[in-house]
Design a protein around this motif. Sequence first.
Motif, PDB file in Angstrom:
ATOM      1  N   ASP A   1      44.503   7.256  28.144  1.00  0.00           N
ATOM      2  CA  ASP A   1      45.176   7.620  26.726  1.00  0.00           C
ATOM      3  C   ASP A   1      45.939   6.400  26.231  1.00  0.00           C
ATOM      4  O   ASP A   1      47.117   6.129  26.643  1.00  0.00           O
ATOM      5  N   LYS A   2      45.347   5.794  25.218  1.00  0.00           N
ATOM      6  CA  LYS A   2      45.813   4.729  24.723  1.00  0.00           C
ATOM      7  C   LYS A   2      46.691   4.925  23.325  1.00  0.00           C
ATOM      8  O   LYS A   2      46.994   3.997  22.602  1.00  0.00           O
ATOM      9  N   SER A   3      46.677   6.180  22.901  1.00  0.00           N
ATOM     10  CA  SER A   3      47.200   6.653  21.595  1.00  0.00           C
ATOM     11  C   SER A   3      48.972   6.583  21.516  1.00  0.00           C
ATOM     12  O   SER A   3      49.239   6.646  22.751  1.00  0.00           O
ATOM     13  N   GLN A   4      49.534   6.502  20.430  1.00  0.00           N
ATOM     14  CA  GLN A   4      50.818   6.513  20.488  1.00  0.00           C
ATOM     15  C   GLN A   4      51.450   7.757  20.775  1.00  0.00           C
ATOM     16  O   GLN A   4      52.404   7.604  21.487  1.00  0.00           O
ATOM     17  N   LYS A   5      50.836   8.675  20.421  1.00  0.00           N
ATOM     18  CA  LYS A   5      51.234   9.949  20.883  1.00  0.00           C
ATOM     19  C   LYS A   5      51.397   9.942  22.522  1.00  0.00           C
ATOM     20  O   LYS A   5      52.279  10.670  22.891  1.00  0.00           O
ATOM     21  N   GLY A   6      50.248   9.467  23.159  1.00  0.00           N
ATOM     22  CA  GLY A   6      50.363   9.543  24.605  1.00  0.00           C
ATOM     23  C   GLY A   6      51.389   8.740  25.088  1.00  0.00           C
ATOM     24  O   GLY A   6      51.940   9.204  26.284  1.00  0.00           O
ATOM     25  N   LEU A   7      51.575   7.724  24.531  1.00  0.00           N
ATOM     26  CA  LEU A   7      52.838   6.769  25.167  1.00  0.00           C
ATOM     27  C   LEU A   7      54.061   7.527  24.795  1.00  0.00           C
ATOM     28  O   LEU A   7      54.839   7.412  25.733  1.00  0.00           O
ATOM     29  N   GLU A   8      54.168   8.324  23.757  1.00  0.00           N
ATOM     30  CA  GLU A   8      55.592   8.937  23.499  1.00  0.00           C
ATOM     31  C   GLU A   8      55.512  10.130  24.590  1.00  0.00           C
ATOM     32  O   GLU A   8      56.720  10.267  25.179  1.00  0.00           O
ATOM     33  N   GLU A   9      54.562  10.820  24.857  1.00  0.00           N
ATOM     34  CA  GLU A   9      54.410  11.970  25.789  1.00  0.00           C
ATOM     35  C   GLU A   9      55.207  11.195  27.158  1.00  0.00           C
ATOM     36  O   GLU A   9      55.858  12.007  27.809  1.00  0.00           O
ATOM     37  N   LEU A  10      54.414  10.178  27.395  1.00  0.00           N
ATOM     38  CA  LEU A  10      54.814   9.493  28.788  1.00  0.00           C
ATOM     39  C   LEU A  10      56.421   9.036  28.885  1.00  0.00           C
ATOM     40  O   LEU A  10      56.986   9.056  29.900  1.00  0.00           O
ATOM     41  N   LYS A  11      56.641   8.684  27.771  1.00  0.00           N
ATOM     42  CA  LYS A  11      58.065   8.216  27.615  1.00  0.00           C
ATOM     43  C   LYS A  11      59.234   9.251  27.776  1.00  0.00           C
ATOM     44  O   LYS A  11      60.209   9.201  28.462  1.00  0.00           O
ATOM     45  N   ASN A  12      58.876  10.436  27.198  1.00  0.00           N
ATOM     46  CA  ASN A  12      59.647  11.564  27.139  1.00  0.00           C
ATOM     47  C   ASN A  12      59.594  12.220  28.901  1.00  0.00           C
ATOM     48  O   ASN A  12      60.526  12.750  29.057  1.00  0.00           O
ATOM     49  N   LEU A  13      58.513  12.231  29.385  1.00  0.00           N
ATOM     50  CA  LEU A  13      58.143  12.454  30.724  1.00  0.00           C
ATOM     51  C   LEU A  13      59.260  12.005  31.659  1.00  0.00           C
ATOM     52  O   LEU A  13      59.906  12.445  32.362  1.00  0.00           O
ATOM     53  N   LEU A  14      59.106  10.487  31.458  1.00  0.00           N
ATOM     54  CA  LEU A  14      59.885   9.829  32.479  1.00  0.00           C
ATOM     55  C   LEU A  14      61.358   9.869  32.157  1.00  0.00           C
ATOM     56  O   LEU A  14      62.145   9.758  32.996  1.00  0.00           O
ATOM     57  N   TYR A  15      61.723   9.929  30.669  1.00  0.00           N
ATOM     58  CA  TYR A  15      62.982  10.019  30.358  1.00  0.00           C
ATOM     59  C   TYR A  15      63.634  11.467  31.110  1.00  0.00           C
ATOM     60  O   TYR A  15      64.623  11.254  31.512  1.00  0.00           O
ATOM     61  N   ASN A  16      62.858  12.484  30.938  1.00  0.00           N
ATOM     62  CA  ASN A  16      63.327  13.754  31.606  1.00  0.00           C
ATOM     63  C   ASN A  16      63.680  13.725  33.004  1.00  0.00           C
ATOM     64  O   ASN A  16      64.363  14.317  33.567  1.00  0.00           O
ATOM     65  N   TYR A  17      62.518  12.899  33.584  1.00  0.00           N
ATOM     66  CA  TYR A  17      62.563  12.890  35.168  1.00  0.00           C
ATOM     67  C   TYR A  17      63.798  12.148  35.605  1.00  0.00           C
ATOM     68  O   TYR A  17      64.446  12.599  36.417  1.00  0.00           O
ATOM     69  N   TYR A  18      63.956  11.061  35.040  1.00  0.00           N
ATOM     70  CA  TYR A  18      65.036  10.184  35.523  1.00  0.00           C
ATOM     71  C   TYR A  18      66.263  10.711  34.859  1.00  0.00           C
ATOM     72  O   TYR A  18      67.395  10.748  35.706  1.00  0.00           O
ATOM     73  N   SER A  19      66.264  11.587  33.835  1.00  0.00           N
ATOM     74  CA  SER A  19      67.916  12.165  33.477  1.00  0.00           C
ATOM     75  C   SER A  19      68.165  13.186  34.297  1.00  0.00           C
ATOM     76  O   SER A  19      69.321  13.621  34.555  1.00  0.00           O
ATOM     77  N   SER A  20      67.199  13.989  34.696  1.00  0.00           N
ATOM     78  CA  SER A  20      67.395  14.925  35.883  1.00  0.00           C
ATOM     79  C   SER A  20      67.750  14.722  37.005  1.00  0.00           C
ATOM     80  O   SER A  20      68.984  15.291  37.584  1.00  0.00           O
TER      81      SER A  20
END
Length: 55
Positions: free
Chosen positions: A5-24
Amino acid sequence: MFEIDKSQKGLEELKNLLYNYYSSKMKSALDALWDSGELDQTRLDEINDMDLHKL
C-alpha cells in the motif's frame, strides 16, 4: 510492507497504528512507575523544571 500500500492514506493509517502502539506501551510503563511510587507529582514537577537540553 510499503510494496502493498503506497498510498498517503495507508501511510497515515500506519503512522496512527504505530503511534497508538507506542503510546499504549508508554502509558503502561508510566502507570507502573506511578503505582510503584518511583514517580509522583513531586518528581513530575522536578522534571518539568529541568533543562532537558543539558542532559
